[in-house]
Write an enzyme that holds these catalytic residues in place. Structure first.
Site, PDB file in Angstrom:
ATOM      1  N   LYS A 165       1.180  70.726  20.093  1.00 18.60           N
ATOM      2  CA  LYS A 165       1.354  71.804  20.671  1.00 18.60           C
ATOM      3  C   LYS A 165       2.654  72.088  21.179  1.00 18.60           C
ATOM      4  CE  LYS A 165      -2.807  72.032  23.179  1.00 18.60           C
ATOM      5  NZ  LYS A 165      -3.459  72.494  24.444  1.00 18.60           N
ATOM      6  N   ASP A 220       0.586  67.210  23.371  1.00 18.86           N
ATOM      7  CA  ASP A 220       0.551  68.218  24.429  1.00 18.86           C
ATOM      8  C   ASP A 220       1.916  68.138  25.169  1.00 18.86           C
ATOM      9  OD1 ASP A 220      -0.593  70.720  25.217  1.00 18.86           O
ATOM     10  OD2 ASP A 220      -1.278  69.540  26.765  1.00 18.86           O
ATOM     11  N   GLU A 249      -3.465  59.801  17.594  1.00 13.03           N
ATOM     12  CA  GLU A 249      -3.893  60.179  18.897  1.00 13.03           C
ATOM     13  C   GLU A 249      -4.334  61.661  18.149  1.00 13.03           C
ATOM     14  OE1 GLU A 249      -4.770  60.799  21.563  1.00 13.03           O
ATOM     15  OE2 GLU A 249      -3.235  61.059  22.980  1.00 13.03           O
TER      16      GLU A 249
HETATM   17  P1  IMP Z   1      -0.361  65.048  26.878  1.00 19.98           P
HETATM   18  O1  IMP Z   1      -0.082  63.708  27.764  1.00 19.98           O
HETATM   19  O2  IMP Z   1      -0.107  66.048  27.926  1.00 19.98           O
HETATM   20  O3  IMP Z   1       0.360  65.111  25.789  1.00 19.98           O
HETATM   21  O4  IMP Z   1      -2.042  65.070  26.423  1.00 19.98           O
HETATM   22  C1  IMP Z   1      -2.715  64.588  25.639  1.00 19.98           C
HETATM   23  C2  IMP Z   1      -4.139  64.254  26.070  1.00 19.98           C
HETATM   24  O5  IMP Z   1      -4.635  65.521  26.679  1.00 19.98           O
HETATM   25  C3  IMP Z   1      -4.804  64.291  24.639  1.00 19.98           C
HETATM   26  O6  IMP Z   1      -4.994  62.975  24.540  1.00 19.98           O
HETATM   27  C4  IMP Z   1      -6.025  65.148  25.099  1.00 19.98           C
HETATM   28  O7  IMP Z   1      -7.044  64.247  25.492  1.00 19.98           O
HETATM   29  C5  IMP Z   1      -5.570  65.921  26.279  1.00 19.98           C
HETATM   30  N1  IMP Z   1      -5.490  67.249  25.755  1.00 19.98           N
HETATM   31  C6  IMP Z   1      -4.374  67.968  25.547  1.00 19.98           C
HETATM   32  N2  IMP Z   1      -4.491  69.313  25.079  1.00 19.98           N
HETATM   33  C7  IMP Z   1      -5.906  69.365  25.119  1.00 19.98           C
HETATM   34  C8  IMP Z   1      -6.771  70.586  24.356  1.00 19.98           C
HETATM   35  O8  IMP Z   1      -6.108  71.632  24.172  1.00 19.98           O
HETATM   36  N3  IMP Z   1      -8.064  70.208  24.406  1.00 19.98           N
HETATM   37  C9  IMP Z   1      -8.297  69.029  25.213  1.00 19.98           C
HETATM   38  N4  IMP Z   1      -7.770  68.081  25.313  1.00 19.98           N
HETATM   39  C10 IMP Z   1      -6.489  68.244  25.373  1.00 19.98           C
HETATM   40 MG    MG Z   2      -7.094  61.924  25.062  1.00 21.54          MG
END
Ligand code: IMP
Ligand code: MG
Length: 175
Positions: A130, A102, A98
């Site tokens: 992050k 985030d 991945e």
């Molecule tokens: P999560 O589900 O919030 O952990 O987000 C994961 C997805 O969000 C990743 O696969 C990314 O596609 C997108 N994402 C999270 N942070 C960023 C960023 O800083 N830039 C671009 N895409 C992000």
């Molecule tokens: Mg993604």
């Protein structure tokens, strides 16, 4: 540098070196095995292709389409699985690739989804982590992390903002 980028957070050279290190570590950890890499579309595609090419052991790949972000820079909080894997997962040593860990909503969903297909093992490799953005209660603990970064919104090397900037060869902070 692209005019919409305020600064480069991770250079092409830093990415090249770290991706090679990750591939060497995974190759050593999976010695004698035949892992199946599952690349999460679309953001992980660029990272995945460099990582996969640097692998020193035999391995195969598949792709899973999942997204939690809409056109915004903030997670929608739910995951849409728009493309499932096509390879058999049962009994395989699976490594999820991945772009970024985030809030963790996407990886948590993907892990639960793949675990239900009964792999022999399941590990996670992310390019970026992050930690400041984690959703309470989510605890994925990726086995392999490229870089831990502050909670900037970053683009490039596969990462987008509204589908743009994925082609940039570095990771940059969006203006
Ligand atoms: P999560 O589900 O919030 O952990 O987000 C994961 C997805 O969000 C990743 O696969 C990314 O596609 C997108 N994402 C999270 N942070 C960023 C960023 O800083 N830039 C671009 N895409 C992000
Ligand atoms: Mg993604």
């Amino acid at each position: 540098m692209h005019p919409d980028i305020s600064s480069v957070l991770i250079s092409e050279e830093q990415l090249r070196v770290r991706v090679k290190e990750l591939a060497a570590q995974i190759s050593a950890d999976y010695q004698g095995k035949h892992p199946l890499f599952v690349c999460i579309l679309k953001g992980a595609v660029v990272f995945f292709s460099d990582l996969f090419r640097a692998m020193k052991i035999d391995c195969t790949c598949d792709f899973l389409g999942a997204c939690s972000y809409g056109a915004d820079t903030c997670s929608s909080g739910r995951v849409d699985l728009y493309k499932d894997v096509t390879e058999q997962i049962k009994g395989r040593d699976v490594i999820v690739v991945e772009d970024i860990y985030d809030t963790g909503i996407t990886l948590d969903f993907v892990k639960t989804h793949l675990q239900s297909k009964q792999p022999a093992s399941l590990s996670v490799c992310v390019l970026l982590d992050k930690p400041a953005r984690r959703k309470p209660g989510i605890d994925v603990r990726p086995e392999y992390v490229g870089f831990t970064i502050d909670p900037y919104f970053v683009v490039g090397y596969g990462l987008d903002c509204d589908q743009e900037y994925r082609h940039l060869p570095y990771i940059g902070i969006k203006k």
